[in-house]
Design a protein around this motif. Structure first.
Motif, PDB file in Angstrom:
ATOM      1  N   SER A 139       0.841  -1.194   0.000  1.00 34.73           N
ATOM      2  CA  SER A 139       0.000   0.000   0.000  1.00 34.73           C
ATOM      3  C   SER A 139       0.877   1.246   0.000  1.00 34.73           C
ATOM      4  CB  SER A 139      -0.906   0.010   1.238  1.00 34.73           C
ATOM      5  OG  SER A 139      -1.562   1.253   1.369  1.00 34.73           O
ATOM      6  N   SER A 140       0.516   2.206  -0.831  1.00 34.44           N
ATOM      7  CA  SER A 140       1.251   3.475  -0.846  1.00 34.44           C
ATOM      8  C   SER A 140       1.052   4.227   0.463  1.00 34.44           C
ATOM      9  CB  SER A 140       0.783   4.332  -2.027  1.00 34.44           C
ATOM     10  OG  SER A 140      -0.614   4.596  -1.938  1.00 34.44           O
ATOM     11  N   ALA A 141      -0.026   3.898   1.198  1.00 37.88           N
ATOM     12  CA  ALA A 141      -0.302   4.587   2.458  1.00 37.88           C
ATOM     13  C   ALA A 141       0.740   4.276   3.521  1.00 37.88           C
ATOM     14  CB  ALA A 141      -1.692   4.206   2.971  1.00 37.88           C
ATOM     15  N   THR A 142       1.449   3.149   3.374  1.00 35.19           N
ATOM     16  CA  THR A 142       2.455   2.777   4.366  1.00 35.19           C
ATOM     17  C   THR A 142       3.835   3.335   4.037  1.00 35.19           C
ATOM     18  OG1 THR A 142       3.041   0.700   3.259  1.00 35.19           O
ATOM     19  CG2 THR A 142       1.206   0.633   4.827  1.00 35.19           C
ATOM     20  N   SER A 143       3.991   3.961   2.869  1.00 38.99           N
ATOM     21  CA  SER A 143       5.288   4.518   2.478  1.00 38.99           C
ATOM     22  C   SER A 143       5.653   5.696   3.372  1.00 38.99           C
ATOM     23  CB  SER A 143       5.255   4.966   1.011  1.00 38.99           C
ATOM     24  OG  SER A 143       5.012   3.870   0.156  1.00 38.99           O
ATOM     25  N   LEU A 144       6.955   5.855   3.599  1.00 39.61           N
ATOM     26  CA  LEU A 144       7.455   6.892   4.488  1.00 39.61           C
ATOM     27  C   LEU A 144       8.270   7.915   3.704  1.00 39.61           C
ATOM     28  CD1 LEU A 144       8.734   4.484   7.280  1.00 39.61           C
ATOM     29  CD2 LEU A 144       6.534   5.675   7.220  1.00 39.61           C
TER      30      LEU A 144
ATOM     31  N   GLU B 156      -1.751   6.632  13.390  1.00 39.33           N
ATOM     32  CA  GLU B 156      -3.031   6.324  12.749  1.00 39.33           C
ATOM     33  C   GLU B 156      -2.919   5.072  11.889  1.00 39.33           C
ATOM     34  OE1 GLU B 156      -4.473   9.642  10.550  1.00 39.33           O
ATOM     35  OE2 GLU B 156      -4.654  10.946  12.307  1.00 39.33           O
ATOM     36  N   GLU B 157      -3.958   4.229  11.924  1.00 37.67           N
ATOM     37  CA  GLU B 157      -3.972   3.049  11.075  1.00 37.67           C
ATOM     38  C   GLU B 157      -4.120   3.474   9.621  1.00 37.67           C
ATOM     39  OE1 GLU B 157      -6.611  -0.968  10.205  1.00 37.67           O
ATOM     40  OE2 GLU B 157      -6.699  -0.064  12.220  1.00 37.67           O
ATOM     41  N   VAL B 158      -3.219   2.941   8.763  1.00 37.88           N
ATOM     42  CA  VAL B 158      -3.245   3.329   7.351  1.00 37.88           C
ATOM     43  C   VAL B 158      -3.517   2.147   6.426  1.00 37.88           C
ATOM     44  CG1 VAL B 158      -1.770   5.351   7.650  1.00 37.88           C
ATOM     45  CG2 VAL B 158      -0.715   3.124   7.219  1.00 37.88           C
ATOM     46  N   ALA B 159      -3.391   0.913   6.941  1.00 38.08           N
ATOM     47  CA  ALA B 159      -3.635  -0.260   6.097  1.00 38.08           C
ATOM     48  C   ALA B 159      -3.809  -1.491   6.976  1.00 38.08           C
ATOM     49  CB  ALA B 159      -2.474  -0.475   5.117  1.00 38.08           C
ATOM     50  N   ASN B 160      -4.508  -2.488   6.441  1.00 41.94           N
ATOM     51  CA  ASN B 160      -4.638  -3.771   7.140  1.00 41.94           C
ATOM     52  C   ASN B 160      -4.904  -4.862   6.118  1.00 41.94           C
ATOM     53  OD1 ASN B 160      -7.708  -4.374   6.990  1.00 41.94           O
ATOM     54  ND2 ASN B 160      -7.628  -2.274   7.766  1.00 41.94           N
ATOM     55  N   LYS B 161      -4.632  -6.090   6.515  1.00 43.64           N
ATOM     56  CA  LYS B 161      -4.876  -7.221   5.622  1.00 43.64           C
ATOM     57  C   LYS B 161      -4.983  -8.496   6.442  1.00 43.64           C
ATOM     58  CE  LYS B 161      -3.611  -9.077   1.147  1.00 43.64           C
ATOM     59  NZ  LYS B 161      -2.861  -8.793  -0.100  1.00 43.64           N
TER      60      LYS B 161
ATOM     61  N   GLU C  43      -5.529   2.886  20.371  1.00 37.12           N
ATOM     62  CA  GLU C  43      -5.346   3.935  21.385  1.00 37.12           C
ATOM     63  C   GLU C  43      -3.935   3.891  21.968  1.00 37.12           C
ATOM     64  OE1 GLU C  43      -7.857   1.782  21.345  1.00 37.12           O
ATOM     65  OE2 GLU C  43      -9.589   3.068  20.866  1.00 37.12           O
ATOM     66  N   GLU C  44      -3.431   2.692  22.227  1.00 41.01           N
ATOM     67  CA  GLU C  44      -2.080   2.563  22.782  1.00 41.01           C
ATOM     68  C   GLU C  44      -1.031   3.046  21.785  1.00 41.01           C
ATOM     69  OE1 GLU C  44      -2.325  -1.210  25.839  1.00 41.01           O
ATOM     70  OE2 GLU C  44      -2.565  -1.600  23.686  1.00 41.01           O
ATOM     71  N   ILE C  45      -1.245   2.762  20.510  1.00 41.01           N
ATOM     72  CA  ILE C  45      -0.296   3.212  19.495  1.00 41.01           C
ATOM     73  C   ILE C  45      -0.371   4.720  19.324  1.00 41.01           C
ATOM     74  CG2 ILE C  45       0.196   3.158  17.016  1.00 41.01           C
ATOM     75  CD1 ILE C  45      -0.380   0.161  17.136  1.00 41.01           C
ATOM     76  N   SER C  46      -1.570   5.269  19.369  1.00 40.97           N
ATOM     77  CA  SER C  46      -1.718   6.724  19.297  1.00 40.97           C
ATOM     78  C   SER C  46      -1.000   7.398  20.462  1.00 40.97           C
ATOM     79  CB  SER C  46      -3.205   7.097  19.305  1.00 40.97           C
ATOM     80  OG  SER C  46      -3.374   8.492  19.279  1.00 40.97           O
ATOM     81  N   ASP C  47      -1.117   6.807  21.652  1.00 41.16           N
ATOM     82  CA  ASP C  47      -0.436   7.349  22.829  1.00 41.16           C
ATOM     83  C   ASP C  47       1.076   7.266  22.671  1.00 41.16           C
ATOM     84  OD1 ASP C  47      -2.849   7.905  24.026  1.00 41.16           O
ATOM     85  OD2 ASP C  47      -2.838   6.133  25.330  1.00 41.16           O
ATOM     86  N   LEU C  48       1.542   6.153  22.126  1.00 45.10           N
ATOM     87  CA  LEU C  48       2.979   5.973  21.934  1.00 45.10           C
ATOM     88  C   LEU C  48       3.524   7.017  20.969  1.00 45.10           C
ATOM     89  CD1 LEU C  48       5.403   4.216  22.645  1.00 45.10           C
ATOM     90  CD2 LEU C  48       4.758   2.677  20.777  1.00 45.10           C
TER      91      LEU C  48
END
Length: 259
Positions: free
Chosen positions: A102-107, A133-138, A188-193
């Protein structure tokens, strides 16, 4: 009175000038199969059914479209147990042979980004988070667990267990505060991190879930042009979030005045 007591405590804690901390792993921007960090047989036994990998990462443009910054391989016949690269167009994120492209995961190049990868057996779903923020899943294969007894490499893709690297897949750039946990963190934990910032750390209630912390990577076997670069984080960041921000800024200014 509270501020005075805190001030006394902090001055005693940091009696000498505040030095920088936060050592960074810097991978050369010149592609080479010689540049990598390797951990043989890390104990991932607690990660068979769930894990999270998070890091701060600043990729450099070294001319490669497949800057692989992490790979985990168990056998030479199964070289895609886990594989994460940074392709500017569409990053490749393979788990159990399943590619989440996914292009959404590119940095972005030359910019610090926060990246997290989570998975658990019960949901059979891999999720990628960028900057909180979550940008992709599979979905992954139902019932499939993470295999044990592998080799973890930073900076290269493994086409055989622990080797057979390709310079065209070498990573160039910086990694900081990479951590591996045996728990699938919530959004939520990842957002906090992420909100804790690059100089922040894990919340105290997650420390028991740490499988590999940043020091494990700093002291792992380094090869080629991979160096530990002194960071720019202040020791004051260790108490940010513990005490009031206004009080913290007051303490920082007081300490600078007396240096």
């Amino acid at each position: 009175m509270k501020e005075i007591l805190m001030l006394v405590f902090m001055v005693q804690l940091f009696p000498s000038p505040v030095f920088s901390l936060g050592e960074v792993l810097r991978f050369s921007s010149t592609p080479s199969t010689n540049n990598y960090v390797i951990l043989h047989n890390p104990d991932f036994s607690g990660m068979e059914t769930s894990f999270t990998i998070c890091t701060w990462i600043r990729p450099r443009n070294n001319g490669n479209n497949q800057g692989v910054w992490l790979s985990y391989q168990v056998s030479s016949s199964d070289d895609n147990e886990m594989f994460i690269n940074n392709n500017p167009a569409s990053s490749t994120n393979i788990l159990f042979g399943v590619n989440l492209a996914s292009s959404a995961t590119s940095l972005e190049f030359d910019v610090w980004s926060h990246y997290c990868d989570t998975w658990d057996l019960s949901s059979a779903t891999r999720r990628v988070y960028k900057n909180g923020e979550e940008v992709a899943n599979k979905a992954t294969t139902s019932g499939r667990k993470l295999k044990m007894g592998g080799v973890l490499v930073l900076g290269q893709d493994q086409d055989s267990r622990g080797g057979t690297f390709d310079a065209a897949q070498a990573f160039g750039g910086d990694l900081y505060n990479l951590v591996v946990l045996d728990k699938k963190l919530s959004s939520e934990e990842i957002s906090d991190l992420y909100s804790n910032g690059r100089c922040g750390g894990l919340d105290a209630d997650l420390t028991d879930n740490v499988v590999l912390d940043w020091e494990d990577f700093l002291y792992a076997q380094r090869n080629g042009d991979v160096i530990v670069e002194r960071g720019t984080c202040s020791q004051w960041e260790l108490v940010r979030g513990i005490i009031d921000d206004d009080l913290l800024e007051h303490l920082i200014q007081h300490h600078k005045f007396h240096e």
